[in-house]
Motif scaffolding. Structure first.
Motif, PDB file in Angstrom:
ATOM      1  N   SER A   1       0.852  -1.184   0.000  1.00  0.00           N
ATOM      2  CA  SER A   1       0.000   0.000   0.000  1.00  0.00           C
ATOM      3  C   SER A   1       0.889   1.235   0.000  1.00  0.00           C
ATOM      4  N   ASP A   2       0.271   2.377  -0.139  1.00  0.00           N
ATOM      5  CA  ASP A   2       1.038   3.624  -0.136  1.00  0.00           C
ATOM      6  C   ASP A   2       1.434   3.950   1.292  1.00  0.00           C
ATOM      7  N   PRO A   3       2.736   3.991   1.635  1.00  0.00           N
ATOM      8  CA  PRO A   3       3.146   4.226   2.997  1.00  0.00           C
ATOM      9  C   PRO A   3       2.705   5.580   3.528  1.00  0.00           C
ATOM     10  N   GLN A   4       2.574   6.557   2.644  1.00  0.00           N
ATOM     11  CA  GLN A   4       2.200   7.878   3.129  1.00  0.00           C
ATOM     12  C   GLN A   4       0.702   7.984   3.394  1.00  0.00           C
ATOM     13  N   SER A   5      -0.093   7.148   2.726  1.00  0.00           N
ATOM     14  CA  SER A   5      -1.534   7.272   2.869  1.00  0.00           C
ATOM     15  C   SER A   5      -2.050   6.618   4.135  1.00  0.00           C
TER      16      SER A   5
ATOM     17  N   GLY B   1       6.135  -0.242   1.567  1.00  0.00           N
ATOM     18  CA  GLY B   1       4.686  -0.364   1.642  1.00  0.00           C
ATOM     19  C   GLY B   1       4.231  -1.780   1.907  1.00  0.00           C
ATOM     20  N   ASN B   2       5.070  -2.582   2.525  1.00  0.00           N
ATOM     21  CA  ASN B   2       4.769  -3.985   2.793  1.00  0.00           C
ATOM     22  C   ASN B   2       4.100  -4.119   4.164  1.00  0.00           C
TER      23      ASN B   2
ATOM     24  N   PRO C   1      14.325   4.838  -3.271  1.00  0.00           N
ATOM     25  CA  PRO C   1      12.889   4.898  -2.970  1.00  0.00           C
ATOM     26  C   PRO C   1      12.289   3.505  -2.877  1.00  0.00           C
ATOM     27  N   ARG C   2      11.441   3.317  -1.884  1.00  0.00           N
ATOM     28  CA  ARG C   2      10.688   2.077  -1.672  1.00  0.00           C
ATOM     29  C   ARG C   2      11.589   0.875  -1.378  1.00  0.00           C
TER      30      ARG C   2
END
Length: 354
Positions: free
Chosen positions: A18-22, A30-31, A58-59
């Protein structure tokens, strides 16, 4: 700089992303199954090693992304498919993880010669620390005892074999024999319970097999006992000596290749000496020819001029003859084994028997 290797499809774990910031996830990748999201996964007192290489990408998450392929790790069956570097560097824990298969393929795990020099170890690409893998393989073996899937067990055991193969450590060799025996039992259809039971009792199996339930010798015929014992010893010999016999074969092949290399080097040296000698001789002949030709115009007609001309013609014929000899000598380019014996004898002084 960090090296990357593409991971095979079976290592690309299916993770919830998922989006880590959201949603406020701490995992950069985002795991939702990342180890960093569980309080019990890490000791709070262990501060991660500062990393401005892979961790700046990134990521990329050091807790769940392979340092070699950047794909996420799989926590299935206790996370058998990856290794985590727990080395302490200047008071910090490294904490980077890597797929075992990625490490094996990139010669960062197992037994590797050369400058790294691994013996059943893992070499962390980030902190250059080695981790002894025998305890990890022991854990893999224990993990197999709790798994019902034969395919999964064989997959885990094959990874363990790749880690231990070639090790010179006695405990690694013993563990390798045990795992190879377990795989043979697995392929023969032995029940999983019996596979692990045999591993626990194989130290007394050779004595118990000749006794009945009351502790007395079962067979009464002495010849049958001898035949059974010989058969058992043969089976055990094949099982236990397989590794050493294979290493002997490897050693023999290495010796053969070294001998071949020495033989080829010797042949090359002989050919080099003779060909270079012929080259120098031809250069001398050409120089003589050039000198003799340059003197022809200065000669007046007569017997002396005719003698000089004959000398030049003879020199030309001599050069042609030596060039022809050189062409025959050059047949060694195909190897001494494919060169006519007459050529080897005349030009290189080699007597080749039939």
């Amino acid at each position: 700089a960090r090296a990357f290797f593409a991971a095979p499809p079976d290592e690309r774990a299916e993770v919830l992303v998922s989006d880590p910031q959201s949603d406020g996830l701490a995992c950069k990748a985002g795991n939702k199954k990342c180890n960093s999201l569980f309080a019990e996964a890490e000791c709070p007192s262990l501060v991660p090693l500062p990393c401005d290489l892979c961790c700046n990408e990134p990521r990329f998450c050091r807790d769940c992304c392979c340092i070699l392929c950047s794909k996420t790790i799989d926590l299935k069956h206790g996370g058998y498919s990856y290794i985590k570097c727990e080395a302490m560097v200047n008071g910090y824990i490294c904490g980077h993880v890597a797929h075992l298969n990625c490490a094996l393929r990139s010669y960062m795990a197992g037994t590797v010669g050369g400058s790294i020099g691994l013996d059943a170890e893992y070499y962390c690409r980030r902190c250059d620390t080695k981790t002894f893998l025998v305890p990890h393989v022991t854990t893999l073996l224990k993990t197999c005892e709790s798994i019902d899937s034969r395919d999964e067990i064989e997959k885990i055991l094959n990874i363990a074999i790749c880690i231990l193969r070639g090790s010179q450590k006695s405990n690694a060799k013993g563990l390798l024999n045990r795992i190879e025996s377990a795989i043979k039992e697995l392929k023969c259809g032995t029940s999983l319970e019996d596979i692990w039971k045999v591993k626990e009792t194989d130290t007394v199996m050779s004595t118990d097999i000749f006794h009945n339930g009351n502790g007395e010798l079962g067979p009464t015929n002495h010849q049958d006992l001898v035949d059974d014992k010989s058969c058992l010893e043969a089976v055990l010999s094949v099982s236990s000596d397989y590794r050493s016999e294979y290493l002997k074969i490897e050693c023999e092949i290495d010796q053969v290749l070294q001998s071949l290399r020495k033989a080829q080097e010797s042949e090359y040296k002989i050919a080099e000496e003779q060909l270079c000698s012929q080259k120098v001789y031809l250069r001398h002949l050409y120089q003589q020819l050039e000198k003799e030709r340059s003197e022809l115009p200065d000669r007046s007609p007569g017997n002396e001029a005719d003698a000089s001309l004959n000398a030049v013609l003879n020199r030309v014929n001599q050069i042609k003859y030596e060039v022809m000899r050189l062409k025959e000598m050059e047949e060694v380019a195909n190897g001494f084994g494919r060169t006519p014996k007459g050529v080897l004898k005349e030009y290189f002084g080699l007597e080749i028997e039939d």
